[in-house]
Design a protein around this motif. Structure first.
Motif, mmCIF file in Angstrom:
data_model
loop_
_atom_site.group_PDB
_atom_site.id
_atom_site.type_symbol
_atom_site.label_atom_id
_atom_site.label_comp_id
_atom_site.label_asym_id
_atom_site.label_seq_id
_atom_site.Cartn_x
_atom_site.Cartn_y
_atom_site.Cartn_z
ATOM 1 N N GLN A 99 -8.062 -10.321 -4.580
ATOM 2 C CA GLN A 99 -8.926 -9.446 -5.370
ATOM 3 C C GLN A 99 -8.647 -7.973 -5.097
ATOM 4 O OE1 GLN A 99 -10.891 -11.092 -7.677
ATOM 5 N NE2 GLN A 99 -10.896 -9.022 -8.528
ATOM 6 N N SER A 100 -8.380 -7.627 -3.827
ATOM 7 C CA SER A 100 -8.134 -6.218 -3.501
ATOM 8 C C SER A 100 -6.833 -5.718 -4.133
ATOM 9 C CB SER A 100 -8.087 -6.013 -1.987
ATOM 10 O OG SER A 100 -6.910 -6.570 -1.413
ATOM 11 N N SER B 42 -7.463 -5.186 -7.840
ATOM 12 C CA SER B 42 -8.218 -3.940 -8.033
ATOM 13 C C SER B 42 -7.325 -2.727 -7.796
ATOM 14 C CB SER B 42 -9.414 -3.897 -7.073
ATOM 15 O OG SER B 42 -10.298 -4.959 -7.325
ATOM 16 N N ARG B 43 -6.450 -2.819 -6.800
ATOM 17 C CA ARG B 43 -5.545 -1.712 -6.496
ATOM 18 C C ARG B 43 -4.603 -1.431 -7.668
ATOM 19 N NH1 ARG B 43 -3.454 1.268 -2.426
ATOM 20 N NH2 ARG B 43 -1.231 1.774 -2.543
ATOM 21 N N HIS C 182 0.833 -1.209 0.000
ATOM 22 C CA HIS C 182 0.000 0.000 0.000
ATOM 23 C C HIS C 182 0.865 1.255 0.000
ATOM 24 C CE1 HIS C 182 -3.521 -2.417 2.035
ATOM 25 N NE2 HIS C 182 -3.316 -2.741 0.775
ATOM 26 N N ASP D 174 -4.750 -6.674 5.461
ATOM 27 C CA ASP D 174 -6.037 -6.453 4.806
ATOM 28 C C ASP D 174 -5.956 -6.711 3.308
ATOM 29 O OD1 ASP D 174 -4.363 -4.318 4.351
ATOM 30 O OD2 ASP D 174 -5.949 -2.807 4.440
ATOM 31 N N ALA D 175 -4.772 -7.087 2.834
ATOM 32 C CA ALA D 175 -4.596 -7.340 1.398
ATOM 33 C C ALA D 175 -5.130 -8.721 1.036
ATOM 34 C CB ALA D 175 -3.120 -7.233 1.023
ATOM 35 N N SER D 176 -5.915 -8.779 -0.025
ATOM 36 C CA SER D 176 -6.414 -10.044 -0.553
ATOM 37 C C SER D 176 -6.087 -10.101 -2.038
ATOM 38 C CB SER D 176 -7.929 -10.159 -0.350
ATOM 39 O OG SER D 176 -8.603 -9.173 -1.125
#
Length: 461
Positions: free
Chosen positions: A81-82, A85-86, A44, A77-79
């Motif tokens: 799919q996330s 998308s990021r 992030h 909190d990273a997956s």
């Protein structure tokens, strides 16, 4: 009899533990997964390093679809799919399929706040611990470091991985040692040390020993990609494996940004700064230069605006951002300064499309993706006269000027004044030349050079 039993226990128990450890370790080596594991503890961070990560993942997915992409991250909190998308929302990078995620619990051991002193060696040794956790949880065929943790390479070799890295900058450079010798006070050389002959000598010894260690661990890589001429020069001297080092310019979004019109509003000339809120980015110098330029500006001319765009990795960055806001108040320019934190990519493009200039002030910036993005977007760059911007980026294109290089507050202020007061025809001429220059650092060129570099290593395994 009891003594004999105790003696045997003292010998056999440690031996059994060693054999059990060795058995598990060898099992890991034998059962490597057909995957590329990317060590990127901060997914992030929002900087140029994260753009390189997602473009590297995409390139490998395109060239080797049979290999899984795995991200080692400390962001819980990273997956899958996330992160996919990021990559799209923040950087405009469309992955072919979501990467797998391995969460790490030991990231605190690479945090700079964990080591108030001897930060470099502390973080480096902490990365060894972190990589051990990562590879114990998942052992890929290829270990790919995109964050500069060279001390993890021997560990990856022990696990039987092929080691590939994309090195943005050396952890230590000959320039750093030189500055300590010169007693220069900087973000990585405390004023207390710079003033003391004895402490400076101690730090030179520390840096010299560390540079030798850094050279040894770096030489464990099977393939090293570097992002600029400056980085390549230092890594070749330190790691001494020139035959395994390839220069691959980082991916810059030149195609999307080049569709922006070069014409800009003259009512409020905007100057944009794009960088993480880290100490080495020297945002304070930009504020000071803007304040000086403001005082010199004719009152009848339009008031320019300075826009800071960046991300915060941790509490220290948040505090740094707050300090910058307070400094803008102290310099009496707060009404003409904006701060934008953690913007989405589309919002960054919008701001770049309205800027007449882009300002960058990091000393020895290894490359300078933001500088290229300024140029592609039509914002004339004002960059630090060192390293990547000086050696690779802000150079004449077809004999025409593409931007300005500066070092001191006064030089930055003069460059700001030149851009906001120059005739529109002259500004458009420089902006057009800068845009042509930016073509050399396109995302497509990164993909082509990156794939060519990794092909011999991945295909030969």
């Amino acid at each position: 009899m009891i003594n004999w039993i105790l003696s045997c226990s003292l010998i056999t128990l440690p031996l059994a533990a060693i054999l059990l450890f060795a058995s598990k370790f060898l099992s890991r080596r034998r059962n490597k997964k057909r995957a590329v594991g990317f060590l990127h503890p901060y997914t992030h961070d929002g900087g140029g390093g994260e753009r390189v990560l997602w473009c590297a993942v995409k390139a490998i997915q395109e060239q080797n679809p049979d290999l899984d992409s795995v991200i080692f991250t400390g962001d819980h909190d990273a997956s899958s799919q996330s992160l996919m998308s990021r990559a799209t929302d923040r950087f405009g990078v469309h992955l072919l399929y979501p990467p797998k995620v391995v969460h790490l619990n030991k990231r605190k051991w690479i945090e700079e706040t964990t080591y108030p002193r001897f930060t470099m060696i502390g973080q480096s040794l902490g990365s060894v611990y972190l990589s051990w956790e990562a590879l114990s949880k998942f052992t890929p065929l290829y270990y790919f470091d995109t964050s500069g943790y060279a001390f993890t390479y021997p560990i990856a070799r022990l696990f039987g991985c092929k080691v590939i890295c994309y090195t943005h900058y050396p952890t230590i450079s000959l320039d750093m040692i030189s500055r300590v010798r010169q007693r220069s006070s900087m973000y990585n050389n405390d004023a207390l040390i710079a003033k003391s002959t004895w402490l400076s000598r101690c730090k030179i010894i520390y840096y010299t020993v560390f540079s030798k260690m850094y050279g040894m661990v770096g030489s464990c890589a099977h393939l090293v990609m570097v992002n600029s001429s400056w980085t390549q020069s230092h890594i070749e001297k330190l790691w001494k494996i020139p035959e395994r080092i390839k220069q691959v310019y980082p991916p810059c979004d030149t195609s999307g940004l080049q569709t922006l019109p070069l014409e800009r509003s003259v009512e409020t000339p905007k100057i944009i700064s794009v960088a993480q809120f880290r100490p080495e980015k020297a945002h304070g110098l930009q504020l000071e230069a803007f304040a000086v330029a403001f005082k010199k500006l004719d009152e009848n001319l339009p008031r320019p605006k300075l826009q800071f765009v960046g991300s915060c990795r941790n509490k220290s960055d948040e505090e740094r951002l707050q300090n910058l806001k307070e400094k803008a108040v102290q310099l009496n320019i707060y009404k003409d300064v904006e701060f934008h934190k953690n913007l989405m990519y589309r919002d960054l493009v919008r701001l770049l499309g309205g800027a007449v200039a882009g300002i960058h002030s990091m000393i020895d910036e290894h490359f300078g993706i933001s500088v290229v993005e300024f140029m592609a977007a039509g914002a004339i760059p004002i960059a630090h006269n060192s390293a990547g911007p000086k050696m690779d980026i802000v150079l004449d294109e077809d004999g025409e000027q593409t931007g300005f290089l500066a070092q001191s507050v006064e030089e930055y202020a003069d460059a700001i004044l030149k851009i906001v007061t120059m005739p529109e025809a002259e500004r458009l001429k420089i902006a057009a030349a800068a845009r042509r220059r930016a073509n050399r650092f396109s995302e497509q060129r990164f993909y082509d050079d990156f794939k060519a570099a990794i092909r011999p290593v991945i295909c030969s395994s």
